[in-house]
Design a protein around this motif. Structure first.
Motif, PDB file in Angstrom:
ATOM      1  N   SER A 194       0.830  -1.213   0.000  1.00 21.19           N
ATOM      2  CA  SER A 194       0.000   0.000   0.000  1.00 21.19           C
ATOM      3  C   SER A 194       0.858   1.255   0.000  1.00 21.19           C
ATOM      4  CB  SER A 194      -0.923   0.007   1.228  1.00 21.19           C
ATOM      5  OG  SER A 194      -1.757  -1.127   1.250  1.00 21.19           O
ATOM      6  N   MET A 195       1.937   1.251   0.781  1.00 19.27           N
ATOM      7  CA  MET A 195       2.807   2.430   0.840  1.00 19.27           C
ATOM      8  C   MET A 195       3.526   2.645  -0.494  1.00 19.27           C
ATOM      9  SD  MET A 195       4.327   2.659   4.740  1.00 19.27           S
ATOM     10  CE  MET A 195       5.347   1.188   4.632  1.00 19.27           C
ATOM     11  N   ASP A 196       3.971   1.557  -1.122  1.00 22.46           N
ATOM     12  CA  ASP A 196       4.604   1.689  -2.439  1.00 22.46           C
ATOM     13  C   ASP A 196       3.626   2.278  -3.453  1.00 22.46           C
ATOM     14  OD1 ASP A 196       7.066   0.745  -1.657  1.00 22.46           O
ATOM     15  OD2 ASP A 196       6.691  -1.319  -2.283  1.00 22.46           O
ATOM     16  N   LEU A 197       2.382   1.815  -3.397  1.00 18.82           N
ATOM     17  CA  LEU A 197       1.366   2.337  -4.313  1.00 18.82           C
ATOM     18  C   LEU A 197       1.145   3.819  -4.071  1.00 18.82           C
ATOM     19  CD1 LEU A 197      -0.822   2.018  -6.438  1.00 18.82           C
ATOM     20  CD2 LEU A 197      -2.375   1.198  -4.650  1.00 18.82           C
ATOM     21  N   LEU A 201      -7.906   8.702 -12.226  1.00 19.06           N
ATOM     22  CA  LEU A 201      -9.365   8.773 -12.399  1.00 19.06           C
ATOM     23  C   LEU A 201     -10.085   7.427 -12.442  1.00 19.06           C
ATOM     24  CD1 LEU A 201      -9.838  11.761 -14.889  1.00 19.06           C
ATOM     25  CD2 LEU A 201     -10.118  11.743 -12.410  1.00 19.06           C
ATOM     26  N   ASP A 202      -9.345   6.315 -12.404  1.00 19.96           N
ATOM     27  CA  ASP A 202     -10.034   5.021 -12.348  1.00 19.96           C
ATOM     28  C   ASP A 202      -9.204   4.013 -11.560  1.00 19.96           C
ATOM     29  OD1 ASP A 202     -12.107   3.248 -12.756  1.00 19.96           O
ATOM     30  OD2 ASP A 202     -11.454   2.632 -14.745  1.00 19.96           O
ATOM     31  N   LEU A 203      -8.760   4.443 -10.385  1.00 18.55           N
ATOM     32  CA  LEU A 203      -8.005   3.533  -9.522  1.00 18.55           C
ATOM     33  C   LEU A 203      -8.946   2.480  -8.954  1.00 18.55           C
ATOM     34  CD1 LEU A 203      -5.865   6.142  -7.566  1.00 18.55           C
ATOM     35  CD2 LEU A 203      -5.037   4.536  -9.297  1.00 18.55           C
ATOM     36  N   LYS A 204      -8.559   1.221  -9.112  1.00 17.08           N
ATOM     37  CA  LYS A 204      -9.354   0.107  -8.593  1.00 17.08           C
ATOM     38  C   LYS A 204      -8.457  -1.125  -8.568  1.00 17.08           C
ATOM     39  CE  LYS A 204     -11.263  -0.693 -13.233  1.00 17.08           C
ATOM     40  NZ  LYS A 204     -12.495  -0.769 -14.037  1.00 17.08           N
ATOM     41  N   PRO A 205      -8.837  -2.170  -7.828  1.00 17.03           N
ATOM     42  CA  PRO A 205      -7.963  -3.353  -7.713  1.00 17.03           C
ATOM     43  C   PRO A 205      -7.534  -3.945  -9.051  1.00 17.03           C
ATOM     44  CG  PRO A 205      -9.691  -3.450  -6.057  1.00 17.03           C
ATOM     45  CD  PRO A 205     -10.012  -2.269  -6.928  1.00 17.03           C
ATOM     46  N   SER A 206      -8.419  -3.964 -10.041  1.00 22.95           N
ATOM     47  CA  SER A 206      -8.065  -4.573 -11.329  1.00 22.95           C
ATOM     48  C   SER A 206      -7.125  -3.703 -12.159  1.00 22.95           C
ATOM     49  CB  SER A 206      -9.338  -4.882 -12.140  1.00 22.95           C
ATOM     50  OG  SER A 206     -10.073  -3.699 -12.375  1.00 22.95           O
ATOM     51  N   ASN A 207      -6.886  -2.457 -11.717  1.00 28.80           N
ATOM     52  CA  ASN A 207      -5.939  -1.584 -12.422  1.00 28.80           C
ATOM     53  C   ASN A 207      -4.604  -1.462 -11.695  1.00 28.80           C
ATOM     54  OD1 ASN A 207      -7.499  -1.078 -14.642  1.00 28.80           O
ATOM     55  ND2 ASN A 207      -8.321   0.862 -13.904  1.00 28.80           N
ATOM     56  N   ILE A 208      -4.408  -2.309 -10.690  1.00 28.30           N
ATOM     57  CA  ILE A 208      -3.128  -2.365  -9.986  1.00 28.30           C
ATOM     58  C   ILE A 208      -2.559  -3.771 -10.154  1.00 28.30           C
ATOM     59  CG2 ILE A 208      -1.900  -1.998  -7.814  1.00 28.30           C
ATOM     60  CD1 ILE A 208      -3.374   0.493  -8.844  1.00 28.30           C
ATOM     61  N   ILE A 243      -9.308   0.782  -2.534  1.00 28.89           N
ATOM     62  CA  ILE A 243      -8.212  -0.177  -2.602  1.00 28.89           C
ATOM     63  C   ILE A 243      -7.707  -0.532  -1.207  1.00 28.89           C
ATOM     64  CG2 ILE A 243      -5.822  -0.486  -3.372  1.00 28.89           C
ATOM     65  CD1 ILE A 243      -6.559   1.157  -5.857  1.00 28.89           C
ATOM     66  N   LEU A 244      -7.473   0.492  -0.368  1.00 28.43           N
ATOM     67  CA  LEU A 244      -6.965   0.248   0.979  1.00 28.43           C
ATOM     68  C   LEU A 244      -7.980  -0.510   1.827  1.00 28.43           C
ATOM     69  CD1 LEU A 244      -5.281   3.701   1.712  1.00 28.43           C
ATOM     70  CD2 LEU A 244      -4.192   1.593   0.944  1.00 28.43           C
ATOM     71  N   TRP A 245      -9.245  -0.215   1.615  1.00 24.27           N
ATOM     72  CA  TRP A 245     -10.325  -0.884   2.343  1.00 24.27           C
ATOM     73  C   TRP A 245     -10.264  -2.395   2.127  1.00 24.27           C
ATOM     74  CZ3 TRP A 245     -15.268  -2.551  -0.020  1.00 24.27           C
ATOM     75  CH2 TRP A 245     -16.233  -2.925   0.920  1.00 24.27           C
ATOM     76  N   GLU A 263      -9.322  -6.422   4.807  1.00 27.29           N
ATOM     77  CA  GLU A 263      -9.847  -7.737   4.421  1.00 27.29           C
ATOM     78  C   GLU A 263     -11.371  -7.707   4.346  1.00 27.29           C
ATOM     79  OE1 GLU A 263      -8.254 -10.798   6.935  1.00 27.29           O
ATOM     80  OE2 GLU A 263      -6.330  -9.769   7.101  1.00 27.29           O
ATOM     81  N   ALA A 264     -11.898  -6.658   3.708  1.00 21.59           N
ATOM     82  CA  ALA A 264     -13.355  -6.481   3.620  1.00 21.59           C
ATOM     83  C   ALA A 264     -14.002  -7.705   2.986  1.00 21.59           C
ATOM     84  CB  ALA A 264     -13.673  -5.230   2.810  1.00 21.59           C
ATOM     85  N   GLN A 265     -14.983  -8.255   3.671  1.00 19.58           N
ATOM     86  CA  GLN A 265     -15.661  -9.455   3.198  1.00 19.58           C
ATOM     87  C   GLN A 265     -16.643  -9.144   2.061  1.00 19.58           C
ATOM     88  OE1 GLN A 265     -14.878 -12.571   4.412  1.00 19.58           O
ATOM     89  NE2 GLN A 265     -13.278 -11.470   5.520  1.00 19.58           N
ATOM     90  N   ASP A 266     -17.449  -8.114   2.244  1.00 25.20           N
ATOM     91  CA  ASP A 266     -18.509  -7.792   1.275  1.00 25.20           C
ATOM     92  C   ASP A 266     -18.069  -6.625   0.390  1.00 25.20           C
ATOM     93  OD1 ASP A 266     -20.175  -9.750   2.404  1.00 25.20           O
ATOM     94  OD2 ASP A 266     -20.805  -8.344   3.957  1.00 25.20           O
ATOM     95  N   GLN A 267     -17.041  -6.884  -0.442  1.00 19.98           N
ATOM     96  CA  GLN A 267     -16.492  -5.791  -1.235  1.00 19.98           C
ATOM     97  C   GLN A 267     -17.466  -5.309  -2.310  1.00 19.98           C
ATOM     98  OE1 GLN A 267     -12.406  -5.989  -2.353  1.00 19.98           O
ATOM     99  NE2 GLN A 267     -11.819  -7.243  -0.611  1.00 19.98           N
ATOM    100  N   HIS A 268     -18.484  -6.119  -2.606  1.00 19.60           N
ATOM    101  CA  HIS A 268     -19.460  -5.717  -3.613  1.00 19.60           C
ATOM    102  C   HIS A 268     -20.357  -4.581  -3.126  1.00 19.60           C
ATOM    103  CE1 HIS A 268     -21.598  -8.579  -1.041  1.00 19.60           C
ATOM    104  NE2 HIS A 268     -22.691  -7.944  -1.381  1.00 19.60           N
ATOM    105  N   VAL A 269     -20.330  -4.272  -1.812  1.00 23.17           N
ATOM    106  CA  VAL A 269     -21.232  -3.229  -1.314  1.00 23.17           C
ATOM    107  C   VAL A 269     -20.718  -1.831  -1.645  1.00 23.17           C
ATOM    108  CG1 VAL A 269     -21.979  -4.682   0.605  1.00 23.17           C
ATOM    109  CG2 VAL A 269     -20.200  -2.981   1.001  1.00 23.17           C
ATOM    110  N   PHE A 270     -19.436  -1.702  -2.021  1.00 20.72           N
ATOM    111  CA  PHE A 270     -18.896  -0.374  -2.311  1.00 20.72           C
ATOM    112  C   PHE A 270     -19.620   0.206  -3.524  1.00 20.72           C
ATOM    113  CE2 PHE A 270     -16.024   3.047  -2.992  1.00 20.72           C
ATOM    114  CZ  PHE A 270     -15.340   3.230  -1.788  1.00 20.72           C
TER     115      PHE A 270
END
Length: 286
Positions: A109-112, A127-134, A196-198, A203-210
């Motif tokens: 996370s710190m490197d990012l 403008l489109d930071l998300k897990p699939s873009n890292i 991303i940090l969340w 370790e968010a279980q219900d990541q689809h709620v974002f």
């Protein structure tokens, strides 16, 4: 030469190319992005130009890419292509969060954040930071992040109608309609890094709620999803109160109240020290 498609986005398909001869990329695997639209040359050239601008900094963390003459893949059409660095660790979407020590995830996370500080210092928002873009690479022996997909990136003060996959409140109208043109500013990326940090550190279980662009929201539904996320952050036992607080501030509906990447980085440095101290104390007890 062997090839296989490894992912597909809205604007491009990405193939893994494995050369059979050392004369091709030194025999190392590489990625090839194939743009879907026939009229996408302007967009592709702009994305590559931004990547080259950012790569002038040794700490940019941007995946290397260059437009190349048509390269034969399994696709029958002669689509615009870009040669890209291949990241063997996949993306954060595939990252085994629960199986990875918290300290390693904090370092990642710190490197990012350091990469994004370089990007903003160059006057550019992703403008489109998300897990699939890292992406994740281990070329140096250490797990490191690489940022991809700059097709929505723009310089500050630009007026854009492009929207992040995880849009902040100021980009949304009632009924989930994206606003017309908004001014590009750092706070848009601050909101996205919270997503991303969340997932990475809590370790968010219900990541689809974002709240996401691909669901149709009215104001009440958007707020309900955001409330669920904030309640999950407040009740998480895995991290300290300082980190929870900065994460909640990143999700502020008032853009000017969101802390900058430097502030978030300092909080993560403190969190890492605390986690290392706890590990040391556990070892001492043993």
């Amino acid at each position: 030469i062997r090839e296989r498609q490894i992912c597909e986005g809205i604007t491009k398909r990405v193939f893994l190319i494995i050369p059979s001869f050392l004369s091709v990329s030194g025999g190392r695997p590489f990625a090839l992005a194939q743009f879907k639209e026939a009229d996408s040359r302007e967009m592709a050239e702009r994305e590559v130009a931004i990547a080259h601008q950012l790569q002038k900094s040794p700490h940019s963390g941007i995946v290397e890419m260059d437009l190349v003459p048509y390269y034969r893949t399994t696709s029958p059409s002669r689509q615009l292509t870009a040669l890209m660095e291949y990241c063997e660790g996949g993306t954060l979407s595939e990252y085994r969060t629960k199986e990875t020590p918290l300290v390693e995830r904090i370092d990642l996370s710190m490197d990012l954040l350091r990469h994004l500080i370089c990007m903003h210092a160059a006057g550019i928002c992703h403008l489109d930071l998300k897990p699939s873009n890292i992406c994740i690479t281990k070329k140096t022996g250490k797990v490191e992040p690489r940022i991809i997909d700059l097709n929505t990136a723009h310089h500050f003060d630009y007026q854009t109608d492009l929207c992040s996959t995880y849009p902040p409140p100021e980009m949304m109208h009632d009924k989930g309609v994206v606003k017309g043109y908004v001014e590009v500013e750092p706070s848009l990326d601050y909101w996205s890094i919270a997503r991303i940090l969340w997932g990475l550190l809590m370790e968010a279980q219900d990541q689809h709620v974002f709240p996401t662009l691909y669901l149709t929201y009215n104001d009440q539904e958007y707020d309900r999803h955001l409330t669920l996320v904030k309640e999950g952050i407040s009740g998480c036992p895995r991290v300290n109160e300082s980190f929870k607080q900065v994460l909640l501030q990143l999700l502020s509906s008032v853009p000017s109240e969101r802390p900058c990447f430097h502030t978030v980085l300092r909080v993560l440095e403190s969190l890492k020290e605390e986690v290392l101290m706890q590990l040391h104390d556990k070892d001492a007890i043993r």
